[in-house]
Scaffold this active site. Sequence first.
Site, PDB file in Angstrom:
ATOM      1  N   PHE A 252       0.814  -1.212   0.000  1.00  0.00           N
ATOM      2  CA  PHE A 252       0.000   0.000   0.000  1.00  0.00           C
ATOM      3  C   PHE A 252       0.853   1.269   0.000  1.00  0.00           C
ATOM      4  CE2 PHE A 252      -2.942  -3.253   1.157  1.00  0.00           C
ATOM      5  CZ  PHE A 252      -4.142  -2.863   0.589  1.00  0.00           C
ATOM      6  N   GLY A 256      -0.418   6.876  -6.710  1.00  0.00           N
ATOM      7  CA  GLY A 256      -1.373   6.812  -7.806  1.00  0.00           C
ATOM      8  C   GLY A 256      -2.421   7.896  -7.700  1.00  0.00           C
ATOM      9  N   CYS A 263     -14.803  -0.488  -0.410  1.00  0.00           N
ATOM     10  CA  CYS A 263     -14.490  -0.553   1.012  1.00  0.00           C
ATOM     11  C   CYS A 263     -13.905   0.744   1.579  1.00  0.00           C
ATOM     12  CB  CYS A 263     -13.521  -1.710   1.277  1.00  0.00           C
ATOM     13  SG  CYS A 263     -14.245  -3.347   1.037  1.00  0.00           S
ATOM     14  N   LYS A 266     -16.167   4.016   1.675  1.00  0.00           N
ATOM     15  CA  LYS A 266     -17.344   3.807   2.526  1.00  0.00           C
ATOM     16  C   LYS A 266     -16.955   3.611   3.991  1.00  0.00           C
ATOM     17  CE  LYS A 266     -19.216  -0.319   2.219  1.00  0.00           C
ATOM     18  NZ  LYS A 266     -19.047  -0.933   3.576  1.00  0.00           N
ATOM     19  N   LYS A 328      -9.390  -0.565  -9.640  1.00  0.00           N
ATOM     20  CA  LYS A 328      -8.187  -1.385  -9.614  1.00  0.00           C
ATOM     21  C   LYS A 328      -8.344  -2.471 -10.669  1.00  0.00           C
ATOM     22  CE  LYS A 328      -7.662  -4.487  -6.358  1.00  0.00           C
ATOM     23  NZ  LYS A 328      -7.557  -5.179  -5.055  1.00  0.00           N
TER      24      LYS A 328
END
Length: 438
Positions: A252, A256, A263, A266, A328
């Site tokens: 992570f 980008g 997920c 929200k 993604k």
Amino acid sequence: MKIAMVGSGYVGLVSGACLADFGHDVVCIDKDESKIDRLLAGVMPIYEPGLAELVATNVRGGRLSFSTDLAGSMTGAQAIFIAVGTPSRRGDGHADLSYVYAVAQEIADGLTGPAVIVTKSTVPVGTGDEVERIIRERAPGAKFAVVSNPEFLREGAAIGDFKRPDRIVVGAEEEWERGVMSEVYRPLFLNKAPLLFTGRRSSELIKYAANAFLATKITFINEMADLCEKVGADVQDVARGIGLDNRIGSKFLHAGPGYGGSCFPKDTLALLKTAEDYASPVRIVEAVVRTNDTRKRAMGRKVIEAMAEAGVGEPRGRRIALLGLTFKPNTDDMRDAPSIAIVQALLDAGAQIVAYDPEGMEAAAPLMPEVAMAKNAYDAVTGADAVVLVTEWDAFRGIDLDRVGQLVSSRVLVDLRNVYNPEEVRAAGWHYSSVGRK
């Protein structure tokens, strides 16, 4: 074991198919008759690598079935999973729990024997208490328990995540329910998957805390990327340098256009609302949400700036090709995808947009009706004044840039995922712009 999985969307279908593959007798239930009809015909409602084959194998093996009849499907089930949607509620961003509570009422009305009710949906702290209250009120004589078992599935890698998890979190208060959940996940003990038992409220918070932390890592490296561009550093080197620290880790830390999907957006909003309700603000998460929202549209401005630097001029009337639309790769999910804000920024500037995505165009079309959808990547770039890589699908990693160069009007490439080697692209005659790199 016999297991009832209420909800046949992303979480319910993947979880149900995997549990059936472990040897359990699983029935996936959904109120949407058309969805169940499609599943019975072998048509998946979502794109997830390997899912169609997994479902077909277990249906043939008699371990997986589908139904619209919740009451009938619950008969004899030792574990009843609630895996329905909890979308952000309009107005305040809190998780909409109406579907969860409606299922709780139906379960209460249909309980015929001892059962553990498992909340698989992502829900705020205290939801399990309310589910237990609803069932206890409607079925006062029933023997049941309510436990929390959050999912940690990455879209595009969900089957592997379920079968080889980092951890299995179960929020259970009593020994009986812990025993049932241990039996549900017993097949994973062979892989030595850690089964973490906690209190129910702790389990509910773990999911939100995990996603908020990962969203923070993404947002942090994106801000470092902006700083790298200003000072002449390379964000990929910075990410490697800090990621080699075991306390930080390398995952992570890929710069980008910002996070999206079902997920992180929200769940960070729902965590903010929970923190507000309990008068315990989470300022870091507040900054993450705000920064990520502004970043997506900033990527549209980055494209406009790249065109100006290349001498193409203003975007008005220009053709811009987007490669990738989903948030993604390896999914057809368009929820909160950065491409939505990027497209809007470019349309506001007067550009004409054509796009191609291997799986997401059907879902994207209603969200961006002014965008022309292409047959393939080469069709999309034909006549383009700028090419923008938005989603790092494998199909785009090996694209023939020489061939693309013959098709475009201007050799402007904006790589929002840092897929390509800057030196090689520039040597091929392109004006190349990426994220956090020279």
